[in-house]
Design a protein around this motif. Structure first.
Motif, PDB file in Angstrom:
ATOM      1  N   LEU A   1       0.829  -1.204   0.000  1.00  0.00           N
ATOM      2  CA  LEU A   1       0.000   0.000   0.000  1.00  0.00           C
ATOM      3  C   LEU A   1       0.865   1.256   0.000  1.00  0.00           C
ATOM      4  O   LEU A   1       0.558   2.235  -0.711  1.00  0.00           O
ATOM      5  N   ASP A   2       1.948   1.238   0.800  1.00  0.00           N
ATOM      6  CA  ASP A   2       2.857   2.387   0.819  1.00  0.00           C
ATOM      7  C   ASP A   2       3.513   2.582  -0.544  1.00  0.00           C
ATOM      8  O   ASP A   2       3.682   3.724  -0.999  1.00  0.00           O
ATOM      9  N   ARG A   3       3.886   1.473  -1.166  1.00  0.00           N
ATOM     10  CA  ARG A   3       4.501   1.587  -2.499  1.00  0.00           C
ATOM     11  C   ARG A   3       3.508   2.174  -3.504  1.00  0.00           C
ATOM     12  O   ARG A   3       3.855   3.022  -4.324  1.00  0.00           O
ATOM     13  N   GLY A   4       2.252   1.702  -3.426  1.00  0.00           N
ATOM     14  CA  GLY A   4       1.236   2.247  -4.325  1.00  0.00           C
ATOM     15  C   GLY A   4       1.001   3.729  -4.090  1.00  0.00           C
ATOM     16  O   GLY A   4       0.857   4.508  -5.049  1.00  0.00           O
ATOM     17  N   ALA A   5       0.973   4.135  -2.799  1.00  0.00           N
ATOM     18  CA  ALA A   5       0.789   5.553  -2.494  1.00  0.00           C
ATOM     19  C   ALA A   5       1.975   6.381  -2.994  1.00  0.00           C
ATOM     20  O   ALA A   5       1.797   7.501  -3.488  1.00  0.00           O
ATOM     21  N   ALA A   6       3.187   5.814  -2.856  1.00  0.00           N
ATOM     22  CA  ALA A   6       4.371   6.529  -3.352  1.00  0.00           C
ATOM     23  C   ALA A   6       4.334   6.680  -4.869  1.00  0.00           C
ATOM     24  O   ALA A   6       4.698   7.726  -5.412  1.00  0.00           O
ATOM     25  N   ILE A   7       3.858   5.637  -5.543  1.00  0.00           N
ATOM     26  CA  ILE A   7       3.752   5.714  -7.005  1.00  0.00           C
ATOM     27  C   ILE A   7       2.750   6.779  -7.414  1.00  0.00           C
ATOM     28  O   ILE A   7       2.981   7.574  -8.331  1.00  0.00           O
TER      29      ILE A   7
ATOM     30  N   ARG B   1       3.299  14.274  -8.878  1.00  0.00           N
ATOM     31  CA  ARG B   1       4.382  15.256  -8.979  1.00  0.00           C
ATOM     32  C   ARG B   1       4.851  15.426 -10.415  1.00  0.00           C
ATOM     33  O   ARG B   1       5.069  16.545 -10.893  1.00  0.00           O
ATOM     34  N   MET B   2       5.005  14.304 -11.134  1.00  0.00           N
ATOM     35  CA  MET B   2       5.438  14.378 -12.520  1.00  0.00           C
ATOM     36  C   MET B   2       4.408  15.111 -13.372  1.00  0.00           C
ATOM     37  O   MET B   2       4.758  15.917 -14.247  1.00  0.00           O
ATOM     38  N   ALA B   3       3.118  14.818 -13.133  1.00  0.00           N
ATOM     39  CA  ALA B   3       2.073  15.503 -13.899  1.00  0.00           C
ATOM     40  C   ALA B   3       2.097  17.002 -13.635  1.00  0.00           C
ATOM     41  O   ALA B   3       1.927  17.822 -14.549  1.00  0.00           O
ATOM     42  N   ARG B   4       2.333  17.386 -12.371  1.00  0.00           N
ATOM     43  CA  ARG B   4       2.394  18.805 -12.030  1.00  0.00           C
ATOM     44  C   ARG B   4       3.583  19.472 -12.703  1.00  0.00           C
ATOM     45  O   ARG B   4       3.473  20.596 -13.233  1.00  0.00           O
ATOM     46  N   GLU B   5       4.725  18.790 -12.686  1.00  0.00           N
ATOM     47  CA  GLU B   5       5.920  19.351 -13.326  1.00  0.00           C
ATOM     48  C   GLU B   5       5.696  19.544 -14.828  1.00  0.00           C
ATOM     49  O   GLU B   5       6.012  20.588 -15.392  1.00  0.00           O
ATOM     50  N   LEU B   6       5.171  18.511 -15.470  1.00  0.00           N
ATOM     51  CA  LEU B   6       4.953  18.598 -16.915  1.00  0.00           C
ATOM     52  C   LEU B   6       3.937  19.680 -17.268  1.00  0.00           C
ATOM     53  O   LEU B   6       4.097  20.419 -18.242  1.00  0.00           O
ATOM     54  N   HIS B   7       2.886  19.779 -16.452  1.00  0.00           N
ATOM     55  CA  HIS B   7       1.872  20.804 -16.723  1.00  0.00           C
ATOM     56  C   HIS B   7       2.470  22.201 -16.619  1.00  0.00           C
ATOM     57  O   HIS B   7       2.310  23.036 -17.513  1.00  0.00           O
ATOM     58  N   ASP B   8       3.172  22.465 -15.518  1.00  0.00           N
ATOM     59  CA  ASP B   8       3.724  23.805 -15.324  1.00  0.00           C
ATOM     60  C   ASP B   8       4.803  24.130 -16.349  1.00  0.00           C
ATOM     61  O   ASP B   8       4.960  25.289 -16.752  1.00  0.00           O
ATOM     62  N   MET B   9       5.540  23.129 -16.756  1.00  0.00           N
ATOM     63  CA  MET B   9       6.660  23.362 -17.669  1.00  0.00           C
ATOM     64  C   MET B   9       6.198  23.622 -19.098  1.00  0.00           C
ATOM     65  O   MET B   9       6.724  24.482 -19.805  1.00  0.00           O
ATOM     66  N   ILE B  10       5.187  22.885 -19.546  1.00  0.00           N
ATOM     67  CA  ILE B  10       4.766  22.954 -20.946  1.00  0.00           C
ATOM     68  C   ILE B  10       3.656  23.975 -21.161  1.00  0.00           C
ATOM     69  O   ILE B  10       3.577  24.607 -22.215  1.00  0.00           O
ATOM     70  N   ALA B  11       2.793  24.150 -20.148  1.00  0.00           N
ATOM     71  CA  ALA B  11       1.632  25.018 -20.352  1.00  0.00           C
ATOM     72  C   ALA B  11       2.047  26.434 -20.705  1.00  0.00           C
ATOM     73  O   ALA B  11       1.403  27.089 -21.535  1.00  0.00           O
ATOM     74  N   ASN B  12       3.104  26.951 -20.080  1.00  0.00           N
ATOM     75  CA  ASN B  12       3.533  28.318 -20.349  1.00  0.00           C
ATOM     76  C   ASN B  12       3.921  28.498 -21.810  1.00  0.00           C
ATOM     77  O   ASN B  12       3.493  29.461 -22.472  1.00  0.00           O
TER      78      ASN B  12
END
Length: 379
Positions: A169-175, A181-192
């Motif tokens: 369960l911890d591994r799934g939560a970490a994933i 986090r990756m989705a947030r990074e990609l959104h902020d990086m490309i959207a601009n």
């Protein structure tokens, strides 16, 4: 069941050999073949000791009762009876095993005391008491000790399974957290970059009075945003492929690079002013990245929904840094499509470093984004 039957047959065969060798007390009027009857009953209990442990005990008690009442105690039946006791305590209900321990202990004490009184000898009491205890109490206590170890092993296995389940369960939560986090990074990086491209291309398509020089300038800006967006995408993918984080400090965006964001916003046609108050200093990695991404996303939203003007103010103070982005709203402006994750992403970034975030209307027809990020004890 098959192994128990074979064990019962083997016990009866060995017992029969012992009876032929006269391993019993002689009693007048009892034929020697009769000793095989209680032995057979006890061995039948051995055959069902796992499937019906209480039946095994009952057969053993009946066997020693018959053996003792009619022919005197015989060694083969007594030995098999110890296995009956052991099996009932080990494979039977836990409550029955505790009850059996009390009964056998009481019986050993009573039998030893009765024999001692009849013999009028403390030595006889001790000898027969020990012998009866070996026959009655020792098999039960041995079975209970083994049963306890078996139950502890089962509990440890169950606990290990629970720990493994929690780890999964911890591994799934970490994933999930890493994917977020990756989705947030990609959104902020490309959207601009893509927002600037969309605004500039819309301007070229909607205006027919632009001369060749203006079109050339806009297309150059579109190309620059495209190239920078692809470069940042490749950098992000390269970081994800790396096993370590040795190059993170040299490739990650910094709040000090916010001037580049302002420059790109100006190239996209938005009048942007940036003001820095206080003396800039090195920020923790998480705060540095969060501040940069908040400025980036705020300018992206200003390009999508604003009125071609924005003001960026970065304030460095002891223990914290604040970012404020103001822009007027234009309700008649064509709204560009978005994922709806901009404000959510900025709020999450501020919360991850223990900061505060607010966004909402400001003065008349204006919008303000404000983030206050602590720089001490930041993760």
């Amino acid at each position: 069941m098959r192994r128990d039957i074979l064990a019962a047959v083997a016990a009866f065969a060995v017992g029969a050999v012992m009876l032929v060798g006269r391993a019993y007390f002689d009693r007048d009027g009892v034929p020697p073949w009769f000793l095989a009857v209680p032995l057979a009953l006890a061995c039948t209990g051995v055959a069902v000791r796992r499937s019906a442990p209480l039946v095994c005990l009952a057969l053993g008690v009946a066997a020693v009762t018959i053996d003792g009442a009619y022919s005197g105690p015989s060694l083969p039946t007594t030995l098999v009876f110890t296995d009956n006791l052991y099996s009932a305590a080990l494979y039977g209900p836990a409550r029955a095993s505790r009850w059996l321990l009390g009964v056998t202990t009481t019986a050993a004490v009573i039998i030893g005391a009765v024999i001692g009184m009849l013999e009028r000898s403390w030595l006889a009491l001790a000898i027969y008491g020990v012998q009866v205890s070996l026959v009655l109490v020792v098999p039960v206590t041995t079975a209970m000790v083994l049963r306890q170890q078996r139950d502890q092993a089962a509990a440890e296995r169950a606990r290990a399974e629970q720990v493994a389940h929690l780890a999964e369960l911890d591994r799934g939560a970490a994933i999930v957290a890493e994917r977020t986090r990756m989705a947030r990074e990609l959104h902020d990086m490309i959207a601009n970059h893509f927002s600037a491209i969309a605004i500039q291309s819309t301007a070229v398509l909607s205006r027919k009075d632009l001369d060749a020089g203006a079109v050339q300038q806009i297309m150059a800006s579109i190309r620059e945003n495209s190239v920078q967006g692809m470069a940042e995408m490749r950098t992000m993918i390269g970081l994800l492929r790396q096993e370590g984080e040795d190059n993170d400090a040299t490739t990650r965006p910094r709040l000090a690079d916010a001037a580049d964001l302002v420059k790109r916003a100006r190239q996209a046609g938005m009048e942007t002013v940036m003001t820095v108050e206080g003396t800039p200093y090195d920020l923790p990695v998480s705060v540095d990245l969060a501040g940069y991404r908040i400025v980036q996303e705020a300018l992206t939203n200003a390009m999508k929904h604003g009125d071609d003007r924005a003001e960026v103010m970065i304030t460095y103070a002891p223990g914290l840094v604040s970012v404020v982005v103001d822009n007027p709203l234009n309700e008649t402006r064509t709204q560009l499509p978005g994922a709806g994750a901009g404000l959510v992403g900025m709020r999450e970034r501020a919360a991850l470093v223990g900061g505060a975030f607010e966004a909402g209307p400001y003065e008349e027809k204006g919008w303000r984004v404000r983030a206050t990020l602590p720089t001490e004890h930041a993760l």
